[in-house]
Design an enzyme around this catalytic site. Structure first.
Site, PDB file in Angstrom:
ATOM      1  N   CYS A 394     -14.591  11.803  -8.327  1.00  0.00           N
ATOM      2  CA  CYS A 394     -15.518  10.833  -8.933  1.00  0.00           C
ATOM      3  C   CYS A 394     -15.141   9.445  -8.453  1.00  0.00           C
ATOM      4  O   CYS A 394     -13.956   9.156  -8.236  1.00  0.00           O
ATOM      5  CB  CYS A 394     -15.433  10.866 -10.454  1.00  0.00           C
ATOM      6  SG  CYS A 394     -16.136  12.333 -11.220  1.00  0.00           S
ATOM      7  N   LEU A 396     -16.368   5.204  -9.152  1.00  0.00           N
ATOM      8  CA  LEU A 396     -17.227   4.338  -9.964  1.00  0.00           C
ATOM      9  C   LEU A 396     -16.730   2.905  -9.908  1.00  0.00           C
ATOM     10  O   LEU A 396     -15.530   2.638 -10.036  1.00  0.00           O
ATOM     11  CB  LEU A 396     -17.225   4.811 -11.430  1.00  0.00           C
ATOM     12  CG  LEU A 396     -17.897   3.877 -12.439  1.00  0.00           C
ATOM     13  CD1 LEU A 396     -19.405   3.857 -12.230  1.00  0.00           C
ATOM     14  CD2 LEU A 396     -17.558   4.286 -13.865  1.00  0.00           C
ATOM     15  N   ARG A 403     -22.077  -4.787  -6.598  1.00  0.00           N
ATOM     16  CA  ARG A 403     -22.681  -5.685  -5.609  1.00  0.00           C
ATOM     17  C   ARG A 403     -21.763  -6.853  -5.257  1.00  0.00           C
ATOM     18  O   ARG A 403     -22.219  -7.961  -4.937  1.00  0.00           O
ATOM     19  CB  ARG A 403     -24.044  -6.208  -6.085  1.00  0.00           C
ATOM     20  CG  ARG A 403     -25.039  -5.111  -6.419  1.00  0.00           C
ATOM     21  CD  ARG A 403     -26.402  -5.669  -6.715  1.00  0.00           C
ATOM     22  NE  ARG A 403     -26.970  -6.312  -5.529  1.00  0.00           N
ATOM     23  CZ  ARG A 403     -27.604  -5.681  -4.541  1.00  0.00           C
ATOM     24  NH1 ARG A 403     -27.749  -4.375  -4.602  1.00  0.00           N
ATOM     25  NH2 ARG A 403     -28.083  -6.352  -3.528  1.00  0.00           N
ATOM     26  N   ARG A 404     -20.458  -6.595  -5.313  1.00  0.00           N
ATOM     27  CA  ARG A 404     -19.478  -7.627  -4.936  1.00  0.00           C
ATOM     28  C   ARG A 404     -18.463  -7.104  -3.923  1.00  0.00           C
ATOM     29  O   ARG A 404     -17.451  -7.748  -3.663  1.00  0.00           O
ATOM     30  CB  ARG A 404     -18.760  -8.137  -6.191  1.00  0.00           C
ATOM     31  CG  ARG A 404     -19.677  -8.944  -7.113  1.00  0.00           C
ATOM     32  CD  ARG A 404     -19.089  -9.152  -8.488  1.00  0.00           C
ATOM     33  NE  ARG A 404     -17.788  -9.814  -8.473  1.00  0.00           N
ATOM     34  CZ  ARG A 404     -17.091 -10.108  -9.572  1.00  0.00           C
ATOM     35  NH1 ARG A 404     -17.597  -9.788 -10.769  1.00  0.00           N
ATOM     36  NH2 ARG A 404     -15.927 -10.697  -9.500  1.00  0.00           N
ATOM     37  N   GLY A 405     -18.730  -5.915  -3.365  1.00  0.00           N
ATOM     38  CA  GLY A 405     -17.847  -5.371  -2.338  1.00  0.00           C
ATOM     39  C   GLY A 405     -16.745  -4.474  -2.851  1.00  0.00           C
ATOM     40  O   GLY A 405     -15.970  -3.926  -2.058  1.00  0.00           O
ATOM     41  N   TYR A 406     -16.664  -4.279  -4.173  1.00  0.00           N
ATOM     42  CA  TYR A 406     -15.583  -3.452  -4.725  1.00  0.00           C
ATOM     43  C   TYR A 406     -15.802  -1.966  -4.446  1.00  0.00           C
ATOM     44  O   TYR A 406     -14.833  -1.211  -4.342  1.00  0.00           O
ATOM     45  CB  TYR A 406     -15.455  -3.690  -6.232  1.00  0.00           C
ATOM     46  CG  TYR A 406     -14.900  -5.050  -6.597  1.00  0.00           C
ATOM     47  CD1 TYR A 406     -13.615  -5.420  -6.217  1.00  0.00           C
ATOM     48  CD2 TYR A 406     -15.662  -5.960  -7.317  1.00  0.00           C
ATOM     49  CE1 TYR A 406     -13.100  -6.657  -6.548  1.00  0.00           C
ATOM     50  CE2 TYR A 406     -15.158  -7.215  -7.660  1.00  0.00           C
ATOM     51  CZ  TYR A 406     -13.881  -7.556  -7.267  1.00  0.00           C
ATOM     52  OH  TYR A 406     -13.378  -8.795  -7.591  1.00  0.00           O
ATOM     53  N   LYS A 408     -17.042  -0.511  -1.687  1.00  0.00           N
ATOM     54  CA  LYS A 408     -16.506  -0.209  -0.354  1.00  0.00           C
ATOM     55  C   LYS A 408     -14.989  -0.289  -0.344  1.00  0.00           C
ATOM     56  O   LYS A 408     -14.317   0.447   0.381  1.00  0.00           O
ATOM     57  CB  LYS A 408     -17.085  -1.182   0.682  1.00  0.00           C
ATOM     58  CG  LYS A 408     -18.450  -0.788   1.207  1.00  0.00           C
ATOM     59  CD  LYS A 408     -18.743  -1.529   2.508  1.00  0.00           C
ATOM     60  CE  LYS A 408     -20.145  -1.225   2.987  1.00  0.00           C
ATOM     61  NZ  LYS A 408     -21.176  -1.850   2.133  1.00  0.00           N
ATOM     62  N   GLU A 428     -16.476  14.625  -2.860  1.00  0.00           N
ATOM     63  CA  GLU A 428     -17.070  15.818  -3.460  1.00  0.00           C
ATOM     64  C   GLU A 428     -18.556  15.576  -3.711  1.00  0.00           C
ATOM     65  O   GLU A 428     -18.963  14.496  -4.140  1.00  0.00           O
ATOM     66  CB  GLU A 428     -16.346  16.132  -4.772  1.00  0.00           C
ATOM     67  CG  GLU A 428     -16.725  17.462  -5.391  1.00  0.00           C
ATOM     68  CD  GLU A 428     -15.826  17.833  -6.564  1.00  0.00           C
ATOM     69  OE1 GLU A 428     -16.361  18.156  -7.634  1.00  0.00           O
ATOM     70  OE2 GLU A 428     -14.596  17.782  -6.399  1.00  0.00           O
ATOM     71  N   SER A 441     -23.040   3.378   4.057  1.00  0.00           N
ATOM     72  CA  SER A 441     -22.767   2.041   4.575  1.00  0.00           C
ATOM     73  C   SER A 441     -21.342   1.947   5.110  1.00  0.00           C
ATOM     74  O   SER A 441     -21.106   1.399   6.196  1.00  0.00           O
ATOM     75  CB  SER A 441     -22.993   1.000   3.477  1.00  0.00           C
ATOM     76  OG  SER A 441     -22.683  -0.285   3.935  1.00  0.00           O
TER      77      SER A 441
END
Length: 538
Positions: A394, A396, A403-406, A408, A428, A441
């Site tokens: 999982c 999250l 939407r702040r790059g965390y 990725k 998974e 992305s």
């Protein structure tokens, strides 16, 4: 627009008024999942058809359009065959097929070289088709003799990449749905290779006459077992957080928590989470942001904070750079925290289910540090011992930090752990819609970054293989190939498969990398992998 003379029951469908992203009125079709009476009026819990479940909500009668009300259809009783209840009527086609299957099974029983197609493989094909989409159809792949000669000429600004096969006996197969190639899969799915060693496919980089065009030769896939469709070929011996959709009921389809207060943030849950029933009627559920314990009132939270000594997640801090830290938490040693984390995560993850047995999992929690402590930003979990090469179960990022790059950064960290372990990994399946976007992305940027940084040495053409890309990034080979297909880089040219990197793709990649400020620094990672297979019950 509701008419009090019409009784709306669960299962009815009708248009419901809502605001879209542009704050304009729209009337999408919705299904009534539940009805509740409150003093003076009724409320209806609706699911918007073809919309994500996180948009489900309670609505008032004035938002319903009863002119287009559709009542639920009664289920037809199953006809009986030979007077036996529960059996379906027979058809000549079904009888013939059944007899043929029996004959083939009896005839092929002594032979171990033949296997019948099973429904499981059919389901696997459907799953693959929904995971990866290519914008442009790719011609069906050639036979083994033609595949051995497959080569391609790519497109970047100056360099060209080409991937070429050396083995002349391997055969590529292509899975297509509606004429669109979904992924490349090997012709021998029975064998499995964990390590991506070997030099079957070579990518040569050379100057092209056209400075705006470059080419990459697409390799035939190795005969490795396909695991990116999320369907294991053998019984799983360890835990899994994949949700079994067959057990969905009306209760789990509805959000049961109105609001969660976590530190300085108030969160609106997206999905059902199995918190205790007595807490679901509260207007706000309070959580300690350090131990994630749930409490029923602000006074209880304040009293708890006087006793709670934690200012960071339990476990070992294995990474710190600036204000970002990662903590490794053992699901067996810190069971209460792990269960509370799963309860919180289930509020925002629909495709995963919750197991109170967290022993088979490790949890990696990302935090942001300030003077008050380490505040949770997001997390991912992984199996201690995965039979399917999964490096994430999982994942999250909490809504206030999205939407702040965390997202990725979490994905990049999971692959850094795989690099230290010396393995390739894959998440998974199934992924949520937002998870799939984040992974696509990340894979795209990572692969393009490698291809664009290839340089010639001593005047010779640089060479790289698909296996080497997989080894460098720890991204599983199937994910590398599916990403190339998703980017629509694969073309068929003069009997060869080529990857064309257009100038638009290169410029788009450079713009994306300029915005990506958060990166994992491997020098700040202090992690020693453990061999869980030798640790008994951990």
């Amino acid at each position: 627009m509701a008419d009090s003379s019409v009784e709306i029951v669960e299962g009815c469908r009708l248009p419901v008024l809502r605001k879209n992203q542009e704050n304009e009125d729209e009337w999408p079709l919705a299904e009534i999942l539940s009805v509740k009476d409150i003093p003076g009026r009724k409320l209806y819990y609706v699911h918007y058809i073809d919309f994500n479940k996180r948009l489900d909500e309670w609505v008032t009668p004035d938002r319903l359009d009863l002119k287009k009300l559709q009542f639920p259809k009664k289920e037809a009783k199953t006809p009986t065959k030979n007077g036996l209840p529960g059996s379906r009527p027979s058809s000549p086609e079904r009888d013939v097929r059944k007899s043929l299957d029996l004959n083939v099974q009896s005839a092929s029983a002594p032979s171990r070289g033949k296997t019948l197609p099973t429904p499981k493989r059919k389901a696997e094909s459907v799953s693959l088709a929904t995971q990866v989409t290519a914008a442009t159809p790719v011609p069906s792949l050639p036979s083994s003799a033609e595949a051995s000669q497959a080569s391609v000429y790519p497109a970047m600004r100056d360099p060209s990449f080409s991937i070429k096969s050396r083995e002349e006996h391997e055969q590529l197969t292509s899975l297509t749905t509606n004429g669109t190639t979904r992924r490349l899969i090997p012709s021998q799915p029975g064998r499995k290779r964990k390590n991506c060693g070997g030099t079957d496919e070579i990518v040569k980089v050379f100057q092209n006459n056209n400075p705006r065009c470059s080419t990459v030769f697409l390799p035939p896939g190795e005969d490795s077992q396909d695991s990116s469709d999320g369907i294991p070929s053998a019984p799983r011996m360890t835990g899994s957080l994949v949700s079994d959709r067959s057990h969905d009921d009306i209760v789990t389809r509805m959000k049961n928590i109105d609001c969660i207060e976590l530190g300085r943030h108030r969160l609106k849950p997206w999905y059902f989470s199995p918190y205790p029933q007595e807490l679901t009627t509260l207007p706000i559920l309070y959580l300690c942001e350090f131990c994630l314990k749930y409490l029923k009132s602000l006074k209880c939270l304040q009293r708890h904070l006087t006793k709670c000594n934690l200012r960071h997640p339990p476990g070992n801090e294995i990474y710190r750079k600036g204000t970002i830290s990662f903590f490794e938490i053992d699901g067996r040693k810190n069971k209460t925290y792990s269960q509370n984390l799963c309860l919180l995560a289930k509020c925002f993850l629909d495709h995963k289910t919750l197991y109170y047995d967290t022993d088979p999992f490790l949890f990696y929690v990302m935090t942001e540090y300030d003077s008050k402590g380490f505040h949770i930003v997001g997390y991912f979990s992984k199996e201690k011992e995965s039979t399917e090469d999964y490096n994430v179960a999982c994942i999250l990022t909490l809504p206030p930090y999205q939407r702040r790059g965390y997202g990725k950064l979490l994905i990049e960290f999971s692959y850094e752990l795989s690099k230290v372990e010396g393995k390739t990994g894959t998440p998974e399946k199934p992924l949520s819609d937002l998870g799939l976007l984040s992974y696509r992305s990340y894979w795209s940027q990572t692969i393009l970054e490698i291809l664009m940084n290839l340089k010639s040495e001593n005047g010779e053409r640089p060479q790289i293989t698909i296996n080497e890309i997989s080894e460098i990034t720890s991204v599983k080979k199937e994910d590398v190939i599916s990403t190339l297909q998703y980017l629509n880089l694969i073309n068929y040219y003069k009997g060869q498969y080529i990857l064309t990197l257009s100038e638009d793709i290169v410029e788009g990649h450079e713009r994306a990398m300029q915005k990506r400020h958060l990166r994992i620094d491997p020098k700040c990672l202090h992690f020693t992998p453990k061999d869980w297979s030798k640790r008994g019950k951990w």
